[in-house]
Design an enzyme around this catalytic site. Structure first.
Site, mmCIF file in Angstrom:
data_model
loop_
_atom_site.group_PDB
_atom_site.id
_atom_site.type_symbol
_atom_site.label_atom_id
_atom_site.label_comp_id
_atom_site.label_asym_id
_atom_site.label_seq_id
_atom_site.Cartn_x
_atom_site.Cartn_y
_atom_site.Cartn_z
ATOM 1 C CG ASP A 136 9.739 -11.007 -12.611
ATOM 2 O OD1 ASP A 136 10.831 -10.835 -11.930
ATOM 3 O OD2 ASP A 136 9.358 -9.930 -12.998
ATOM 4 C CE LYS A 196 0.765 -6.574 -12.703
ATOM 5 N NZ LYS A 196 1.584 -7.636 -12.100
ATOM 6 C CB ILE A 240 -0.608 2.026 -3.491
ATOM 7 C CG1 ILE A 240 -0.995 0.363 -4.498
ATOM 8 C CG2 ILE A 240 -1.740 2.854 -3.176
ATOM 9 C CD1 ILE A 240 -1.841 -0.135 -3.665
#
Length: 674
Positions: A144, A44, A21
């Site tokens: 980030d 992940k 995904i």
């Protein structure tokens, strides 16, 4: 085997791995299912070509540790972490993180699809700042922030994810740039991050401002042909004003983003809470819709993955210099031109005498010697002198985290509690000396820790004073007297003087709180005394709650206890001026009515015929009648009634006299009390 998915269908005998995904520069994200808990998750997994690098293994571990300490509705939760052992085609262990599955789309997808309006852009940024405020208070800097790391759910809830390069604040040192490299995404790097310097919470705020800029204008503040060039622009160039790209955005938006994107972090918003409050104030000035954002073609094609970049070697003095092909600024060196240079070099050499050349050489050697001695002395002074460190930026952090940050910087924290209306209790307001100040190692830094809003006590000695005096006293105590006042009846406070405050005197309230003044109307509320005895009514009217005088009038009233109050001249609940007199109507027994005494007439003499004895045949036998006896008893009662009435009247008069005497005594006592 080419084309084979290197991720097994089941991890740790618990997590079922489904479709991909999401893809990033360092990892892929798969939809999964937790068999044990029966819930959907996102898994992940580090990309195989990076799994051989211990640095990226450490980053994955750090991400799990960072997010595990954060429990916030705007931050994607981490449930578990581990490694897929080397049984795949790549022959390398691959770390994975099991995260909360958040249905929705990334902010990058929404920007590229032109579906975000300016007002929605502000709301999304507020959600990002909400997450950053929480993570910064926990001592975690994300480093980030970018659209690809923000998920917008169908309910428009904001979720920030990917803390892969996050670090604790005390660890945001230049060591983050490993092997002279900078980790991050070029379009959203703060200037200090691009230069490879230490970062703090204000670096995240710069990145969030870049995201807002892109949401409003359709492009990032800086665009270029390469990531290195874009990073260099963050260091040296001024971003365009949003109104230059779309005039409908207006000057207030320009001012907000100019501050948020300042090169000097001390000129930016100093914490996420401050930036969020300013953005809320800006929201009404942002148009509701500008046909949504429309990114430029160059923006669509850019590389938005987190990657390793070389630090930008741009000195502060060369920020305004022109860019080179590598994206660095080069300061122009001044060149001195001598008029004698117009001749040829051989001719000049022929005209120069040997003596002059020797003297010039000796002068150069002497200058070099002096410079060498000075440089050596400076170097020795530096080595022997104390080491200097910069005071870290810790405002907005939890006090315990801030103390750890200062100790790690070789400084000694010293707490000092201060009141602050905006910073939550227990968080740091600021430091003394201020952040970025150079100090010797081991120096003491005063850490201002918020005690929350300051509290003051409402003065309790204001009753009976004038309105002007009361207002001055409240302002001196740090309170705000309300403009409007209200009036109440008071038995003793003169008209226009203070009766009470709201909140009441002696109450502890927040500094600057509004206090309402309650002033005397000069009136008194009449109490209810009908039905009381005369003595009780006079006492009630003369009490401190009323302080009214009483005037008594009597009236005969049958069937009512003598001395009872039948009425009052002013109805209960009505207002009268202070010290007024109330007339009371008191019942007394009525005067007795005289009873008439009957007079008897002489009976007539009987005639001879009546005295004659009746004949035996005419005599009738009658039962004895009780009427004569009853008549006699009635006559006796009528004779006794006047005497009884006189006795009753005498008793009533005595009772009335006693009541009058008691009233006089009560009135005298009331006057004595006054």
């Amino acid at each position: 085997m080419p084309g084979r998915n290197p991720v097994p269908s089941l991890i740790n005998d618990r997590y079922e791995v489904g479709e991909t995904i999401g893809r990033g520069g360092m990892a892929t994200v798969h939809l999964g299912r937790d068999r044990r808990l029966g819930r959907r998750v996102a898994i992940k997994v580090l990309r195989p070509e990076l799994a051989r690098d211990d640095t990226f293994h450490e980053r994955f571990k750090r991400e799990a540790q960072s997010v595990a300490a954060l429990n916030h509705h705007s931050i994607v939760s981490v449930y578990d972490t581990g490694e897929i052992l080397a049984g795949t085609d790549e022959g390398v262990d691959r770390p994975f993180i099991v995260m909360e599955y958040v249905p929705g789309r990334t902010l990058r997808e929404l920007i590229h699809e032109n579906t975000v309006t300016p007002r929605e852009a502000v709301d999304i940024t507020l959600g990002i700042l909400d997450a950053l405020e929480y993570s910064h208070r926990a001592g975690i800097v994300h480093r980030d922030i970018k659209p690809a790391n923000v998920i917008v759910t169908p309910e428009r809830q904001i979720k920030v994810m990917d803390f892969g390069i996050a670090r604790a604040v005390e660890d945001t040192s230049p060591a983050l740039t490993q092997a002279q490299a900078v980790l991050g995404t070029a379009q959203y790097l703060s200037p200090e991050q691009a230069r490879g310097e230490s970062v703090d919470a204000r670096s995240d705020l710069y990145s969030a401002a870049c995201v807002l800029f892109e949401l409003l204008t359709g492009r990032a503040p800086f665009v270029g042909g390469s990531s290195v060039d874009i990073a260099a622009q963050h260091v040296r160039d001024r971003p365009p004003a949003p109104s230059e790209l779309d005039p409908r955005l207006g000057g207030r938006v320009d001012d907000f983003l100019a501050k948020a994107l300042a090169k000097d972090r001390s000129a930016r918003f100093q914490d996420a809470g401050q930036m969020r409050r300013a953005l809320r104030e800006l929201r009404p000035a942002v148009p509701g819709d500008l046909d949504a954002t429309q990114p430029l073609d160059a923006v669509r094609a850019r590389d938005e993955d987190t990657k390793t970049l070389p630090p930008v070697p741009v000195p502060a003095a060369a920020v305004s210099g022109p860019p080179t092909a590598e994206g660095t600024a080069v300061a122009a060196a001044p060149v001195a031109v001598d008029a004698r240079d117009s001749g040829s070099a051989p001719a000049r050499r022929r005209r120069r005498s040997p003596l002059r050349s020797a003297l010039l050489g000796l002068l150069v050697l002497a200058v070099l010697a002096v410079l060498g001695v000075v440089a050596l002395q400076w170097f020795q002074d530096q080595r022997s002198g104390p080491a200097l460190v910069a005071v870290p930026y810790v405002a907005g952090m939890d006090a315990s985290v801030a103390e750890t940050v200062l100790r790690n910087a070789e400084l000694v924290p010293q707490r000092e509690e201060v009141f602050d209306d905006e910073v939550p209790e227990g968080d740091v307001v600021g430091t003394d000396p201020a952040a970025d100040t150079q100090l010797e190692e081991g120096s003491t830094v005063v850490l201002g820790v918020s005690r929350g809003p300051s509290e003051v006590e409402v003065p309790d000695d204001l009753v009976g004073r004038s309105e002007e005096d009361v207002r001055e006293a409240l302002e001196s105590a740090g309170l705000a007297p309300a403009e409007a006042t209200r009036s109440v009846n008071s038995s003793w406070v003169p008209q226009g003087m203070l009766v009470a405050t709201d909140p009441a005197g002696g109450t502890t309230v927040r500094s600057g709180s509004e206090v309402q003044l309650v002033l005397s109307s000069g009136q008194v509320t009449v109490p209810q005394v009908v039905g009381l005895s005369r003595q009780e009514a006079v006492a009630v009217l003369g009490a401190d709650a009323a302080r009214l005088s009483a005037e008594v009038v009597t009236t005969p009233r049958a069937g009512v206890r003598a001395g009872q109050v039948l009425g009052q001249s002013v109805d209960a609940g009505q207002s009268v001026p202070q010290g007024s007199t109330i007339t009371l109507t008191v019942a007394v027994a009525p005067e007795p009515q005289p009873v008439p005494v009957p007079t008897s007439s002489p009976a007539p003499s009987p005639s001879p015929e009546e005295t004659a004895e009746p004949e035996e045949d005419d005599v009738e036998t009658e039962e004895p009648s009780e009427e004569p006896a009853e008549d006699a008893q009635a006559g006796d009662d009528e004779e006794d009634r006047p005497e009884a009435a006189e006795q009753a009247d005498e008793r009533d008069r005595e009772a009335a006299e006693q009541a009058d005497e008691r009233d006089r005594e009560a009135a005298e006592r009331a006057r004595d009390d006054e």
